[in-house]
Structures are given as C-alpha cells and as structure tokens.
Scaffold this motif. Structure first.
Motif, PDB file in Angstrom:
ATOM      1  N   GLY A 144      19.217  26.588 192.511  1.00 55.40           N
ATOM      2  CA  GLY A 144      18.337  27.384 191.672  1.00 55.40           C
ATOM      3  C   GLY A 144      18.876  28.775 191.426  1.00 55.40           C
ATOM      4  N   GLN A 145      19.476  29.379 192.439  1.00 54.40           N
ATOM      5  CA  GLN A 145      20.069  30.708 192.266  1.00 54.40           C
ATOM      6  C   GLN A 145      21.262  30.660 191.322  1.00 54.40           C
ATOM      7  N   ARG A 146      22.072  29.608 191.450  1.00 49.77           N
ATOM      8  CA  ARG A 146      23.214  29.484 190.533  1.00 49.77           C
ATOM      9  C   ARG A 146      22.738  29.316 189.098  1.00 49.77           C
ATOM     10  N   ARG A 147      21.654  28.567 188.922  1.00 52.49           N
ATOM     11  CA  ARG A 147      21.119  28.405 187.571  1.00 52.49           C
ATOM     12  C   ARG A 147      20.623  29.739 187.027  1.00 52.49           C
ATOM     13  N   ARG A 148      19.923  30.527 187.850  1.00 48.59           N
ATOM     14  CA  ARG A 148      19.477  31.853 187.421  1.00 48.59           C
ATOM     15  C   ARG A 148      20.672  32.725 187.027  1.00 48.59           C
ATOM     16  N   ALA A 149      21.709  32.689 187.862  1.00 44.64           N
ATOM     17  CA  ALA A 149      22.891  33.508 187.578  1.00 44.64           C
ATOM     18  C   ALA A 149      23.540  33.098 186.266  1.00 44.64           C
ATOM     19  N   SER A 150      23.594  31.806 186.022  1.00 49.91           N
ATOM     20  CA  SER A 150      24.182  31.322 184.778  1.00 49.91           C
ATOM     21  C   SER A 150      23.359  31.778 183.574  1.00 49.91           C
ATOM     22  N   LEU A 151      22.038  31.665 183.675  1.00 56.75           N
ATOM     23  CA  LEU A 151      21.171  32.068 182.572  1.00 56.75           C
ATOM     24  C   LEU A 151      21.194  33.571 182.345  1.00 56.75           C
ATOM     25  N   ALA A 152      21.533  34.329 183.387  1.00 56.30           N
ATOM     26  CA  ALA A 152      21.643  35.781 183.221  1.00 56.30           C
ATOM     27  C   ALA A 152      22.724  36.147 182.217  1.00 56.30           C
ATOM     28  N   ARG A 153      23.648  35.248 181.968  1.00 56.14           N
ATOM     29  CA  ARG A 153      24.676  35.519 180.955  1.00 56.14           C
ATOM     30  C   ARG A 153      24.059  35.736 179.581  1.00 56.14           C
ATOM     31  N   ARG A 154      22.908  35.134 179.328  1.00 53.94           N
ATOM     32  CA  ARG A 154      22.248  35.348 178.036  1.00 53.94           C
ATOM     33  C   ARG A 154      21.894  36.816 177.835  1.00 53.94           C
ATOM     34  N   ASP A 155      21.625  37.525 178.929  1.00 47.86           N
ATOM     35  CA  ASP A 155      21.218  38.921 178.829  1.00 47.86           C
ATOM     36  C   ASP A 155      22.402  39.880 178.849  1.00 47.86           C
ATOM     37  N   THR A 156      23.602  39.385 179.098  1.00 47.19           N
ATOM     38  CA  THR A 156      24.767  40.272 179.185  1.00 47.19           C
ATOM     39  C   THR A 156      25.788  40.016 178.089  1.00 47.19           C
ATOM     40  N   GLU A 157      25.609  38.939 177.332  1.00 51.37           N
ATOM     41  CA  GLU A 157      26.588  38.628 176.287  1.00 51.37           C
ATOM     42  C   GLU A 157      26.014  38.665 174.873  1.00 51.37           C
ATOM     43  N   TRP A 158      24.720  38.381 174.715  1.00 56.38           N
ATOM     44  CA  TRP A 158      24.043  38.574 173.435  1.00 56.38           C
ATOM     45  C   TRP A 158      24.743  37.904 172.265  1.00 56.38           C
ATOM     46  N   CYS A 159      24.816  36.604 172.310  1.00 54.25           N
ATOM     47  CA  CYS A 159      25.505  35.853 171.265  1.00 54.25           C
ATOM     48  C   CYS A 159      24.561  35.495 170.128  1.00 54.25           C
ATOM     49  N   GLY A 160      25.151  35.251 168.967  1.00 54.85           N
ATOM     50  CA  GLY A 160      24.358  34.838 167.819  1.00 54.85           C
ATOM     51  C   GLY A 160      23.821  33.426 167.959  1.00 54.85           C
ATOM     52  N   LEU A 161      24.511  32.573 168.715  1.00 53.53           N
ATOM     53  CA  LEU A 161      24.083  31.191 168.931  1.00 53.53           C
ATOM     54  C   LEU A 161      24.213  30.856 170.407  1.00 53.53           C
ATOM     55  N   THR A 162      23.116  30.386 170.992  1.00 51.67           N
ATOM     56  CA  THR A 162      23.123  29.930 172.381  1.00 51.67           C
ATOM     57  C   THR A 162      22.749  28.459 172.418  1.00 51.67           C
ATOM     58  N   LEU A 163      23.530  27.669 173.141  1.00 54.71           N
ATOM     59  CA  LEU A 163      23.307  26.231 173.300  1.00 54.71           C
ATOM     60  C   LEU A 163      22.921  25.975 174.750  1.00 54.71           C
ATOM     61  N   LEU A 164      21.709  25.477 174.971  1.00 50.94           N
ATOM     62  CA  LEU A 164      21.176  25.292 176.321  1.00 50.94           C
ATOM     63  C   LEU A 164      20.843  23.820 176.541  1.00 50.94           C
ATOM     64  N   ASP A 165      21.482  23.225 177.525  1.00 54.31           N
ATOM     65  CA  ASP A 165      21.262  21.813 177.843  1.00 54.31           C
ATOM     66  C   ASP A 165      20.428  21.708 179.115  1.00 54.31           C
ATOM     67  N   GLU A 166      19.169  21.257 178.962  1.00 60.89           N
ATOM     68  CA  GLU A 166      18.227  21.135 180.081  1.00 60.89           C
ATOM     69  C   GLU A 166      18.220  22.415 180.933  1.00 60.89           C
ATOM     70  N   PRO A 167      17.945  23.555 180.329  1.00 61.61           N
ATOM     71  CA  PRO A 167      18.063  24.818 181.062  1.00 61.61           C
ATOM     72  C   PRO A 167      17.016  25.022 182.143  1.00 61.61           C
ATOM     73  N   PHE A 168      15.915  24.255 182.104  1.00 64.18           N
ATOM     74  CA  PHE A 168      14.857  24.425 183.099  1.00 64.18           C
ATOM     75  C   PHE A 168      15.131  23.661 184.387  1.00 64.18           C
ATOM     76  N   ALA A 169      16.184  22.854 184.409  1.00 62.39           N
ATOM     77  CA  ALA A 169      16.511  22.096 185.620  1.00 62.39           C
ATOM     78  C   ALA A 169      16.773  23.061 186.769  1.00 62.39           C
ATOM     79  N   GLU A 170      16.182  22.765 187.920  1.00 62.92           N
ATOM     80  CA  GLU A 170      16.395  23.508 189.165  1.00 62.92           C
ATOM     81  C   GLU A 170      15.782  24.908 189.149  1.00 62.92           C
ATOM     82  N   LEU A 171      14.944  25.212 188.163  1.00 56.93           N
ATOM     83  CA  LEU A 171      14.268  26.498 188.134  1.00 56.93           C
ATOM     84  C   LEU A 171      12.869  26.371 188.709  1.00 56.93           C
TER      85      LEU A 171
END
Length: 219
Positions: A144-171
């Motif tokens: 769960g912590q690794r998943r949080r850390a991975s999702l934190a990239r959304r807040d530090t990279e700010w891309c025009g397109l984000t592709l999320l595959d089952e992002p709620f797993a392990e949260l």
C-alpha cells in the motif's frame, strides 16, 4: 505549489489490434481520451490493461494507429518506482527526468528549479501520508505504501495525459479518497486521465466518458 493549466490534448487509438501470443487481445479498438476523466470498465480479460498499455506505447499494434501527446504518465499494476532508492529520491529522479525530456507547455521551465521541485515533492510526500517513510528504500515499504508513493508522481510531474491501471488496488480508504481528490484536481485543470477499473462505481459520476469493454472491444 499550484499546477499549471494543461493544454487541451487528446489521445486516440484507431482500429487498434493487439496480438499477444496467438490471441487478439484488442480487436479494431477505437478509443479517444480527451480532457477530463475517462473510465474503462470490464471483467478481467476484457482488454482494459492492454488498451492502456497500447496507448502508453508498451505493446505494439498489429494493426491501427496510436496518437498520444508527448507528456504521458503511465502507472500500471507495478509500483513504477526504482528499488534501491527512497521515496524522496524516486520522486526527485522522475521529476528531474520529466523536466529534462518534456517539451510540453504543461511543464514550463520554471518548474524545473530545484527549490520548486523540492517544494512539490515535499507537498506530495505529506499529502500521500509518506512523511515517516520518505527516506526509506521503496522495497522496504508495504504494498500500500509503494502504491501511494507511485501515485505521488501525479503530483510531482503534472502530465497532460495520465494512464492509470486499477489504481485503487492495495489502497486503504484514506488513500482512495486522496486519489479521487487528485483525479478531480486533474480534471478541473484540464488534464486528460484514463482509468481502468472494475470497481469503484463512484468514478463514473466524476467521469466525462465511461466505456465498457469486453473481448477486446468497446461495447
């Protein structure tokens, strides 16, 4: 740190066919992802993961075309983090890499300043509840912590397109609420987000488009 406005860009698959082994996993798939949240739904084996990976350029198309903007963030089943580095080091590495390689107005040069980057990373670490673990190697974290850390990239990279595959797993519930808030924030600033999920029906109320998939096709 306030994210910049994102240009209105779209990603498309046209007539996309993907063959893995001897099986056609995608069959003449047409999919467009514009600004806002787009949701792909379907049972296991429907082709959701392959569709996202096809947009990310991670699987070849046997037939059809793919068009995506230059600034794409793909977060799949794995944590998308580098083992041996801490959470903070990972976020810094990927943020610096994005700054060096992105030519999109969604990532202006001013965001590459070390002070701005450090502030962004600190905010993301705090937001995702990782302050106590920010300087631990990611392989020592829970799933769960690794998943949080991975999702934190959304807040530090700010891309025009984000592709999320089952992002709620392990949260857990609190992290799932954070992710929903992050998706709303991205939608409201005009970014494009594609989410593949077989659950979390509340996403449908946030999405501009919801597509059902079965047998490699949009239903």
């Amino acid at each position: 740190v306030t994210p910049p406005q994102t240009p209105r860009s779209a990603a498309t698959l046209r007539g996309a066919t993907v063959i893995l082994g001897e099986r056609a996993v995608l069959r003449d798939l047409d999919l467009e992802v514009g600004p806002g949240i787009t949701v792909l739904r379907g049972p296991n084996g429907a082709g959701k993961t392959t569709a996202i990976r096809a947009l990310a350029g991670l699987v070849p198309l046997a037939r059809g075309t793919r068009e995506v903007p230059s600034d794409v963030l793909y977060l799949g089943h794995r944590s998308q983090m580098l083992h041996g580095l801490t959470v903070r080091e990972n976020l810094r590495f990927f943020s610096e890499l994005r700054g060096r390689t992105s030519h999109s107005p969604a990532y202006p040069a001013s965001l590459g300043a070390s002070g701005a980057r450090a502030a962004r990373i600190g905010e993301a670490i705090g937001r995702w509840g990782l302050a106590a673990d920010a300087d631990r190697p990611v392989e020592r974290l829970s799933a769960g912590q690794r998943r949080r850390a991975s999702l934190a990239r959304r807040d530090t990279e700010w891309c025009g397109l984000t592709l999320l595959d089952e992002p709620f797993a392990e949260l857990d519930d609190s992290a799932a609420a954070l992710l929903r808030a992050s998706l709303i924030e991205a939608r409201d600033r005009g970014a494009a987000v594609l989410v593949a999920s077989h659950g979390h029906a509340e996403l449908d109320q946030l999405a501009g488009h919801v597509h059902g998939m079965r047998d490699g096709r949009i239903q």
